[in-house]
Scaffold this motif. Structure first.
Motif, PDB file in Angstrom:
ATOM      1  N   LYS A  85      74.123  -4.620 -10.280  1.00 53.54           N
ATOM      2  CA  LYS A  85      75.430  -4.447 -10.930  1.00 53.54           C
ATOM      3  C   LYS A  85      76.560  -4.927 -10.013  1.00 53.54           C
ATOM      4  CE  LYS A  85      76.284  -0.870 -13.549  1.00 53.54           C
ATOM      5  NZ  LYS A  85      76.578   0.505 -14.042  1.00 53.54           N
ATOM      6  N   ASN A  86      76.506  -4.535  -8.752  1.00 55.26           N
ATOM      7  CA  ASN A  86      77.548  -4.937  -7.813  1.00 55.26           C
ATOM      8  C   ASN A  86      77.529  -6.436  -7.558  1.00 55.26           C
ATOM      9  OD1 ASN A  86      78.625  -2.312  -7.344  1.00 55.26           O
ATOM     10  ND2 ASN A  86      76.870  -1.840  -6.067  1.00 55.26           N
ATOM     11  N   SER A  87      76.335  -7.010  -7.556  1.00 57.98           N
ATOM     12  CA  SER A  87      76.200  -8.445  -7.355  1.00 57.98           C
ATOM     13  C   SER A  87      76.792  -9.217  -8.535  1.00 57.98           C
ATOM     14  CB  SER A  87      74.720  -8.800  -7.175  1.00 57.98           C
ATOM     15  OG  SER A  87      74.557 -10.150  -6.838  1.00 57.98           O
ATOM     16  N   ALA A  88      76.499  -8.776  -9.753  1.00 53.98           N
ATOM     17  CA  ALA A  88      77.035  -9.437 -10.947  1.00 53.98           C
ATOM     18  C   ALA A  88      78.563  -9.402 -10.948  1.00 53.98           C
ATOM     19  CB  ALA A  88      76.489  -8.769 -12.206  1.00 53.98           C
ATOM     20  N   LEU A  89      79.140  -8.282 -10.559  1.00 45.72           N
ATOM     21  CA  LEU A  89      80.603  -8.162 -10.499  1.00 45.72           C
ATOM     22  C   LEU A  89      81.182  -9.142  -9.487  1.00 45.72           C
ATOM     23  CD1 LEU A  89      80.965  -4.276 -10.629  1.00 45.72           C
ATOM     24  CD2 LEU A  89      81.693  -5.897 -12.395  1.00 45.72           C
TER      25      LEU A  89
ATOM     26  N   ASP B 275      81.899 -16.051   0.834  1.00 44.63           N
ATOM     27  CA  ASP B 275      82.709 -15.204  -0.052  1.00 44.63           C
ATOM     28  C   ASP B 275      81.889 -14.050  -0.619  1.00 44.63           C
ATOM     29  OD1 ASP B 275      84.784 -16.941   0.415  1.00 44.63           O
ATOM     30  OD2 ASP B 275      84.707 -17.912  -1.562  1.00 44.63           O
ATOM     31  N   TYR B 276      80.640 -14.339  -0.926  1.00 43.21           N
ATOM     32  CA  TYR B 276      79.755 -13.327  -1.516  1.00 43.21           C
ATOM     33  C   TYR B 276      79.512 -12.180  -0.534  1.00 43.21           C
ATOM     34  CZ  TYR B 276      75.448 -11.472  -3.680  1.00 43.21           C
ATOM     35  OH  TYR B 276      74.488 -10.682  -4.248  1.00 43.21           O
ATOM     36  N   ILE B 277      79.221 -12.530   0.709  1.00 42.22           N
ATOM     37  CA  ILE B 277      78.970 -11.505   1.731  1.00 42.22           C
ATOM     38  C   ILE B 277      80.224 -10.663   1.962  1.00 42.22           C
ATOM     39  CG2 ILE B 277      78.447 -11.129   4.180  1.00 42.22           C
ATOM     40  CD1 ILE B 277      76.054 -11.898   2.414  1.00 42.22           C
ATOM     41  N   ALA B 278      81.392 -11.285   1.829  1.00 42.57           N
ATOM     42  CA  ALA B 278      82.649 -10.555   2.029  1.00 42.57           C
ATOM     43  C   ALA B 278      82.976  -9.647   0.850  1.00 42.57           C
ATOM     44  CB  ALA B 278      83.794 -11.539   2.256  1.00 42.57           C
ATOM     45  N   LEU B 279      82.712 -10.120  -0.371  1.00 49.78           N
ATOM     46  CA  LEU B 279      83.117  -9.369  -1.561  1.00 49.78           C
ATOM     47  C   LEU B 279      82.073  -8.348  -2.015  1.00 49.78           C
ATOM     48  CD1 LEU B 279      85.175  -8.910  -3.837  1.00 49.78           C
ATOM     49  CD2 LEU B 279      84.087 -10.800  -5.096  1.00 49.78           C
ATOM     50  N   LEU B 280      80.804  -8.711  -1.942  1.00 53.81           N
ATOM     51  CA  LEU B 280      79.740  -7.858  -2.477  1.00 53.81           C
ATOM     52  C   LEU B 280      79.828  -6.396  -2.026  1.00 53.81           C
ATOM     53  CD1 LEU B 280      77.037  -7.477  -4.039  1.00 53.81           C
ATOM     54  CD2 LEU B 280      75.873  -8.184  -1.927  1.00 53.81           C
ATOM     55  N   PRO B 281      79.935  -6.120  -0.724  1.00 53.38           N
ATOM     56  CA  PRO B 281      79.895  -4.722  -0.291  1.00 53.38           C
ATOM     57  C   PRO B 281      81.134  -3.915  -0.626  1.00 53.38           C
ATOM     58  CG  PRO B 281      80.235  -6.152   1.597  1.00 53.38           C
ATOM     59  CD  PRO B 281      79.960  -7.041   0.426  1.00 53.38           C
ATOM     60  N   THR B 282      82.182  -4.569  -1.135  1.00 54.54           N
ATOM     61  CA  THR B 282      83.384  -3.821  -1.536  1.00 54.54           C
ATOM     62  C   THR B 282      83.207  -3.194  -2.914  1.00 54.54           C
ATOM     63  OG1 THR B 282      84.513  -5.713  -2.582  1.00 54.54           O
ATOM     64  CG2 THR B 282      84.821  -5.413  -0.198  1.00 54.54           C
ATOM     65  N   ASN B 283      82.188  -3.629  -3.657  1.00 55.55           N
ATOM     66  CA  ASN B 283      81.872  -2.986  -4.943  1.00 55.55           C
ATOM     67  C   ASN B 283      81.102  -1.696  -4.664  1.00 55.55           C
ATOM     68  OD1 ASN B 283      83.091  -4.975  -6.561  1.00 55.55           O
ATOM     69  ND2 ASN B 283      81.306  -6.296  -6.346  1.00 55.55           N
TER      70      ASN B 283
ATOM     71  N   HIS C 181      73.757  -4.812   9.384  1.00 53.85           N
ATOM     72  CA  HIS C 181      74.549  -3.630   9.749  1.00 53.85           C
ATOM     73  C   HIS C 181      75.943  -3.627   9.132  1.00 53.85           C
ATOM     74  CE1 HIS C 181      76.538  -0.525  12.036  1.00 53.85           C
ATOM     75  NE2 HIS C 181      77.413  -1.417  12.448  1.00 53.85           N
ATOM     76  N   GLU C 182      76.697  -4.702   9.379  1.00 52.83           N
ATOM     77  CA  GLU C 182      78.092  -4.730   8.916  1.00 52.83           C
ATOM     78  C   GLU C 182      78.188  -4.585   7.401  1.00 52.83           C
ATOM     79  OE1 GLU C 182      81.408  -7.685   9.995  1.00 52.83           O
ATOM     80  OE2 GLU C 182      80.042  -7.778  11.717  1.00 52.83           O
ATOM     81  N   VAL C 183      77.346  -5.306   6.690  1.00 56.03           N
ATOM     82  CA  VAL C 183      77.366  -5.306   5.227  1.00 56.03           C
ATOM     83  C   VAL C 183      76.958  -3.938   4.688  1.00 56.03           C
ATOM     84  CG1 VAL C 183      76.402  -6.361   3.149  1.00 56.03           C
ATOM     85  CG2 VAL C 183      76.899  -7.780   5.151  1.00 56.03           C
ATOM     86  N   GLN C 184      75.881  -3.378   5.232  1.00 53.34           N
ATOM     87  CA  GLN C 184      75.385  -2.097   4.735  1.00 53.34           C
ATOM     88  C   GLN C 184      76.376  -0.970   5.013  1.00 53.34           C
ATOM     89  OE1 GLN C 184      73.457  -3.724   2.939  1.00 53.34           O
ATOM     90  NE2 GLN C 184      71.586  -2.536   3.100  1.00 53.34           N
ATOM     91  N   ALA C 185      76.995  -1.008   6.175  1.00 57.29           N
ATOM     92  CA  ALA C 185      77.983   0.027   6.513  1.00 57.29           C
ATOM     93  C   ALA C 185      79.153  -0.005   5.548  1.00 57.29           C
ATOM     94  CB  ALA C 185      78.463  -0.167   7.952  1.00 57.29           C
ATOM     95  N   LEU C 186      79.595  -1.214   5.188  1.00 56.44           N
ATOM     96  CA  LEU C 186      80.714  -1.345   4.256  1.00 56.44           C
ATOM     97  C   LEU C 186      80.320  -0.896   2.852  1.00 56.44           C
ATOM     98  CD1 LEU C 186      83.585  -2.107   3.693  1.00 56.44           C
ATOM     99  CD2 LEU C 186      82.921  -4.521   3.560  1.00 56.44           C
ATOM    100  N   LYS C 187      79.088  -1.202   2.438  1.00 56.35           N
ATOM    101  CA  LYS C 187      78.603  -0.740   1.129  1.00 56.35           C
ATOM    102  C   LYS C 187      78.662   0.787   1.049  1.00 56.35           C
ATOM    103  CE  LYS C 187      75.236  -4.454   0.266  1.00 56.35           C
ATOM    104  NZ  LYS C 187      73.799  -4.785   0.300  1.00 56.35           N
TER     105      LYS C 187
ATOM    106  N   ALA D 186      81.238   2.991  -1.333  1.00 59.90           N
ATOM    107  CA  ALA D 186      80.671   3.884  -2.346  1.00 59.90           C
ATOM    108  C   ALA D 186      80.853   5.365  -1.985  1.00 59.90           C
ATOM    109  CB  ALA D 186      79.191   3.588  -2.530  1.00 59.90           C
ATOM    110  N   ASN D 187      81.468   5.615  -0.826  1.00 61.15           N
ATOM    111  CA  ASN D 187      81.762   6.971  -0.354  1.00 61.15           C
ATOM    112  C   ASN D 187      80.494   7.820  -0.229  1.00 61.15           C
ATOM    113  OD1 ASN D 187      83.461   9.006   0.600  1.00 61.15           O
ATOM    114  ND2 ASN D 187      83.740   9.888  -1.439  1.00 61.15           N
ATOM    115  N   ILE D 188      79.456   7.234   0.356  1.00 62.65           N
ATOM    116  CA  ILE D 188      78.232   8.007   0.599  1.00 62.65           C
ATOM    117  C   ILE D 188      77.861   8.048   2.084  1.00 62.65           C
ATOM    118  CG2 ILE D 188      77.255   7.636  -1.713  1.00 62.65           C
ATOM    119  CD1 ILE D 188      75.435   5.471  -0.460  1.00 62.65           C
TER     120      ILE D 188
END
Length: 229
Positions: free
Chosen positions: A22-26, A96-104, A132-138, A142-144
């Protein structure tokens, strides 16, 4: 399998708690037009989803690098669609994908409820092959992030699931024994078999109700974990 005495739960992140598809599609709904790519989102995703799975398996098996993963999964989509695009555009799309994806921040239904339930009974941890960087931002988006005492990824462990060394690293970081732990994830090979081979019990998050060996403990919805744990 007796789960009553467990002390620690290790979760996979993508496709288990964090709704990757879902986050990827967005993200692609924004990024395809931004990069001048005139492809219908459904057509793009039809090829991207299996390509991404394939490239992550190659990465997990140590056959490609992080950069080859990030480039190859997009290149294959454009080749399959017979869509002419330059390497420069592919590289920009990947960036762009790596930058935007984890903000969803979409999670699977029941994720927060089950984490709230489990945190009172167990210590909670993450084991992920993601970066690490991407997963931490995800997790932050998502506030988890506050639910988890430790986060083990393939970069800090030096190994990827299903290699037993990443599980050993995670156990050490969490300061728990194998017999006191359980792994929950969506990938039979990396999460379930990887944990079992290391001597850790496992639960398969089988959202799509795929065929699995009857000996494997599984749930089809996260809230079913409340009946097991």
């Amino acid at each position: 399998m007796s789960l009553s005495a467990k002390k620690a739960i290790f979760f996979d992140l993508d496709h288990t708690l964090w709704d990757f598809e879902k986050n990827s599609a967005l993200a692609f709904e924004v990024l395809l037009p931004k990069n001048g790519i005139n492809i219908l989102i459904d057509d793009f995703l039809h090829h991207y989803i299996p390509a991404n799975v394939n490239y992550w398996k190659l990465y997990r098996d140590g056959l490609i690098t992080q950069q080859e993963l990030r480039y190859g999964r997009f290149k294959d989509v454009f080749v399959a669609l017979k869509y002419e695009v330059s390497d420069k555009v592919i590289q920009q799309l990947s960036h762009d994908y790596i930058a935007l994806l984890p903000t969803n921040n979409h999670l699977f239904e029941g994720a927060i409820e089950v984490l709230e339930y489990l945190k009172t009974k167990y210590s909670l941890h993450i084991i992920t092959n993601g970066f690490h960087e991407v997963q931490a931002l995800k997790m932050k988006s998502a506030n988890i992030d506050h639910y988890f005492e430790t986060v083990t990824n393939s970069e800090n462990a030096g190994f990827k699931k299903p290699h037993p060394a990443i599980y050993e690293y995670a156990l050490s970081a969490a300061n728990v024994q194998k017999c006191d732990s359980i792994m929950i994830g969506d990938c039979i090979e990396a999460d379930v078999q990887g944990a079992l081979d290391c001597g850790i019990d496992a639960i398969y998050f089988n959202e799509h109700r795929l065929e699995a060996h009857p000996s494997i403990l599984q749930v089809n919805h996260l809230l079913e974990l409340k009946n097991l744990l």
